[in-house]
Scaffold this active site. Structure first.
Site, PDB file in Angstrom:
ATOM      1  N   HIS A   1     -13.219  20.974   3.761  1.00  0.00           N
ATOM      2  CA  HIS A   1     -14.340  21.421   2.909  1.00  0.00           C
ATOM      3  C   HIS A   1     -15.642  20.532   2.963  1.00  0.00           C
ATOM      4  CE1 HIS A   1     -12.510  24.141  -0.164  1.00  0.00           C
ATOM      5  NE2 HIS A   1     -11.481  23.523   0.408  1.00  0.00           N
TER       6      HIS A   1
ATOM      7  N   CYS B   1     -12.003  26.751   4.493  1.00  0.00           N
ATOM      8  CA  CYS B   1     -10.671  26.688   3.790  1.00  0.00           C
ATOM      9  C   CYS B   1     -10.218  28.130   3.506  1.00  0.00           C
ATOM     10  CB  CYS B   1     -10.543  25.745   2.409  1.00  0.00           C
ATOM     11  SG  CYS B   1      -8.889  25.382   1.957  1.00  0.00           S
TER      12      CYS B   1
ATOM     13  N   GLU C   1     -18.647  20.918   2.370  1.00  0.00           N
ATOM     14  CA  GLU C   1     -19.373  20.906   1.159  1.00  0.00           C
ATOM     15  C   GLU C   1     -19.420  19.876   0.325  1.00  0.00           C
ATOM     16  OE1 GLU C   1     -16.949  22.799   1.629  1.00  0.00           O
ATOM     17  OE2 GLU C   1     -16.123  23.379  -0.311  1.00  0.00           O
TER      18      GLU C   1
HETATM   19  N1  GLN Z   1      -4.973  27.411  -0.700  1.00  0.00           N
HETATM   20  C1  GLN Z   1      -5.975  28.354  -0.934  1.00  0.00           C
HETATM   21  C2  GLN Z   1      -5.850  29.671  -0.498  1.00  0.00           C
HETATM   22  O1  GLN Z   1      -4.710  29.877  -0.210  1.00  0.00           O
HETATM   23  C3  GLN Z   1      -7.074  27.689  -0.319  1.00  0.00           C
HETATM   24  C4  GLN Z   1      -7.741  26.383  -0.866  1.00  0.00           C
HETATM   25  C5  GLN Z   1      -8.964  26.020  -0.930  1.00  0.00           C
HETATM   26  O2  GLN Z   1      -9.649  27.025  -0.430  1.00  0.00           O
HETATM   27  N2  GLN Z   1      -9.364  24.736  -0.928  1.00  0.00           N
HETATM   28  O3  GLN Z   1      -6.663  30.475  -0.385  1.00  0.00           O
END
Ligand code: GLN
Length: 210
Positions: free
Chosen positions: A177, A82, A179
């Site tokens: 994610h 992410c 995890e």
């Molecule tokens: N929206 C977040 C960002 O721009 C990422 C979101 C996440 O890691 N769950 O870093």
């Protein structure tokens, strides 16, 4: 490599504990990384989800950004989830003002790519390179990969074609994610295919004996 691999989890902000737990559960020797010297001796690194613009700022503030770039250039296996995927991308769309990435992954990534009702969602993702069975994927204000260079392998995409899992050599990135689920096949894939770790007694695994 058969001894437990030493895997760092970048611990500036975000879901650090969950990654440490998953990695330890798989048998890795996992430790948080907050300072440049803690990058030394690692066999791999996980960059967790969180807020990529905050991790960017903190990494520069604590003098970690350049050592991390050097480690990536030197071939350290890195898995970004992410926000971690955002931080690995060479090119960003909808970045925060002044936001930079560590880079290394020849890809264009858009932050917060799923608006409205799709802001956060779960799905089963078909990823033949990772597992014969679909992988459970949780998306939380997730980024999407808009474009990839010739050396990037697309590991997974949503039914509408949006790319959400990529690999380029020793770099792995997922929009989702793993995890936060009980499905740890992405971490296992990272340890096996990018870090090159074979469990003892795993002699029949493809590529074993390296
Ligand atoms: N929206 C977040 C960002 O721009 C990422 C979101 C996440 O890691 N769950 O870093």
């Amino acid at each position: 490599m058969t001894a437990a691999p030493r895997i760092g989890v970048l611990a500036l902000q975000g879901g650090v504990r969950e990654h440490l737990d998953v990695l330890r559960g798989l048998g890795a020797d996992a430790a948080p990384v907050r300072r440049a010297q803690e990058l030394r001796g690692l066999d791999g690194l996980v960059i967790p989800g969180g807020e990529s613009s905050v991790v960017d700022k903190l990494s520069r503030h604590f003098g970690l950004a350049d050592p991390l770039r050097a480690a990536i250039a030197g071939g350290l296996p890195v898995y970004g989830t992410c926000a971690g995927l955002i931080l690995l991308a060479d090119r960003l769309e909808d970045a925060a003002p002044g936001q930079r990435s560590f880079g290394g992954l020849d890809a264009t990534v858009r932050r917060n790519a799923f608006g409205g009702q799709r802001d956060s969602f779960e799905t089963d993702l078909v990823m033949p390179a990772v597992s014969e069975q679909p992988v459970r994927a949780v998306f939380i204000r997730a980024p999407v990969v808009l474009a990839v260079g010739a050396d990037v392998e697309v590991l997974g995409a949503l039914p509408d074609g949006e790319i959400v899992a990529v690999r380029q050599g020793r770099l792995l990135g997922t929009s989702f994610h793993p995890e936060v689920t009980a499905d740890h096949r992405m971490h296992a894939y990272f340890l096996r295919e990018l870090v090159g770790w074979r469990h003892e007694g795993d002699a029949h695994a493809p590529g074993a004996g390296r």
